[in-house]
Write a protein that holds these residues in place. Sequence first.
Motif, PDB file in Angstrom:
ATOM      1  N   GLY A 183     -57.155  11.075 -11.917  1.00  0.00           N
ATOM      2  CA  GLY A 183     -57.762   9.851 -12.430  1.00  0.00           C
ATOM      3  C   GLY A 183     -57.398   9.601 -13.882  1.00  0.00           C
ATOM      4  O   GLY A 183     -57.094   8.473 -14.278  1.00  0.00           O
ATOM      5  N   LEU A 184     -57.419  10.668 -14.687  1.00  0.00           N
ATOM      6  CA  LEU A 184     -57.041  10.542 -16.096  1.00  0.00           C
ATOM      7  C   LEU A 184     -55.583  10.121 -16.220  1.00  0.00           C
ATOM      8  O   LEU A 184     -55.243   9.231 -16.992  1.00  0.00           O
ATOM      9  CB  LEU A 184     -57.283  11.862 -16.833  1.00  0.00           C
ATOM     10  N   GLU A 218     -53.736   8.493 -14.028  1.00  0.00           N
ATOM     11  CA  GLU A 218     -53.596   7.107 -13.569  1.00  0.00           C
ATOM     12  C   GLU A 218     -54.107   6.135 -14.634  1.00  0.00           C
ATOM     13  O   GLU A 218     -53.506   5.096 -14.885  1.00  0.00           O
ATOM     14  CB  GLU A 218     -54.340   6.911 -12.248  1.00  0.00           C
ATOM     15  N   ASP A 219     -55.217   6.487 -15.268  1.00  0.00           N
ATOM     16  CA  ASP A 219     -55.783   5.641 -16.316  1.00  0.00           C
ATOM     17  C   ASP A 219     -54.834   5.561 -17.511  1.00  0.00           C
ATOM     18  O   ASP A 219     -54.605   4.476 -18.055  1.00  0.00           O
ATOM     19  CB  ASP A 219     -57.145   6.189 -16.750  1.00  0.00           C
ATOM     20  N   ASP A 249     -53.180   2.136 -18.855  1.00  0.00           N
ATOM     21  CA  ASP A 249     -53.409   1.687 -20.219  1.00  0.00           C
ATOM     22  C   ASP A 249     -52.098   1.531 -20.979  1.00  0.00           C
ATOM     23  O   ASP A 249     -51.938   0.590 -21.760  1.00  0.00           O
ATOM     24  CB  ASP A 249     -54.332   2.658 -20.954  1.00  0.00           C
ATOM     25  N   TRP A 300     -61.872  -6.411 -21.006  1.00  0.00           N
ATOM     26  CA  TRP A 300     -62.442  -5.390 -20.127  1.00  0.00           C
ATOM     27  C   TRP A 300     -63.781  -4.927 -20.671  1.00  0.00           C
ATOM     28  O   TRP A 300     -63.878  -4.430 -21.785  1.00  0.00           O
ATOM     29  CB  TRP A 300     -61.487  -4.215 -20.005  1.00  0.00           C
ATOM     30  N   LYS A 324     -58.297   8.879  -9.203  1.00  0.00           N
ATOM     31  CA  LYS A 324     -57.166   7.947  -9.124  1.00  0.00           C
ATOM     32  C   LYS A 324     -57.535   6.689  -8.343  1.00  0.00           C
ATOM     33  O   LYS A 324     -57.201   5.575  -8.741  1.00  0.00           O
ATOM     34  CB  LYS A 324     -55.981   8.659  -8.473  1.00  0.00           C
ATOM     35  N   ASP A 353     -60.354   5.260  -8.041  1.00  0.00           N
ATOM     36  CA  ASP A 353     -61.220   4.381  -8.832  1.00  0.00           C
ATOM     37  C   ASP A 353     -60.390   3.501  -9.759  1.00  0.00           C
ATOM     38  O   ASP A 353     -60.636   2.300  -9.865  1.00  0.00           O
ATOM     39  CB  ASP A 353     -62.205   5.208  -9.668  1.00  0.00           C
ATOM     40  N   ILE A 354     -59.420   4.095 -10.430  1.00  0.00           N
ATOM     41  CA  ILE A 354     -58.571   3.338 -11.353  1.00  0.00           C
ATOM     42  C   ILE A 354     -57.762   2.295 -10.587  1.00  0.00           C
ATOM     43  O   ILE A 354     -57.581   1.165 -11.051  1.00  0.00           O
ATOM     44  CB  ILE A 354     -57.643   4.295 -12.137  1.00  0.00           C
ATOM     45  N   TYR A 398     -56.478  -2.599 -10.518  1.00  0.00           N
ATOM     46  CA  TYR A 398     -55.130  -3.186 -10.604  1.00  0.00           C
ATOM     47  C   TYR A 398     -55.092  -4.639 -10.154  1.00  0.00           C
ATOM     48  O   TYR A 398     -54.578  -5.490 -10.874  1.00  0.00           O
ATOM     49  CB  TYR A 398     -54.114  -2.385  -9.794  1.00  0.00           C
ATOM     50  N   LEU A 454     -64.421   9.813 -12.493  1.00  0.00           N
ATOM     51  CA  LEU A 454     -63.469   8.837 -11.962  1.00  0.00           C
ATOM     52  C   LEU A 454     -62.218   9.540 -11.453  1.00  0.00           C
ATOM     53  O   LEU A 454     -61.692  10.432 -12.115  1.00  0.00           O
ATOM     54  CB  LEU A 454     -63.069   7.826 -13.037  1.00  0.00           C
ATOM     55  N   TRP A 500     -63.027  11.937 -16.191  1.00  0.00           N
ATOM     56  CA  TRP A 500     -62.032  11.728 -15.151  1.00  0.00           C
ATOM     57  C   TRP A 500     -61.612  13.067 -14.563  1.00  0.00           C
ATOM     58  O   TRP A 500     -61.574  14.070 -15.283  1.00  0.00           O
ATOM     59  CB  TRP A 500     -60.773  11.086 -15.741  1.00  0.00           C
TER      60      TRP A 500
END
Length: 118
Positions: A59-60, A62-63, A67, A45, A23, A25-26, A30, A21, A55
Amino acid sequence: MLHIIELEEKNIVATKATGTLGKEDIEKIYPLIHAILDKGMKVRWYFEMEDFTGWDFPGLWEDLKMDTAHAKDYEKIAMVGEKKWQDWIAQFMKPFTNAEINYFDLENREIAKQWIKK
């Protein structure tokens, strides 16, 4: 890659992660999260992982930001996967949110879908 799955419930975001994954993808989820929050509901979810490797760094990051920003907005999170490290991630997340989090093996995905709807 993150795919959106339809579960036909007004407060459920359902996704299936494959590969790595990023950025972008995350960022796909939204609008889904905010549409639920705008209705005054908490987010449930369903996060299915199949052939998921994790990720990339953006991506990590952004996740983690997402969160953290929405930690109190989640009601339930069903993590469905095939590897022990995915169960570990579910356990790791618990102190950071008020959501009820459960991990399910892939063969129990239908049980997970029923659990997230209750």
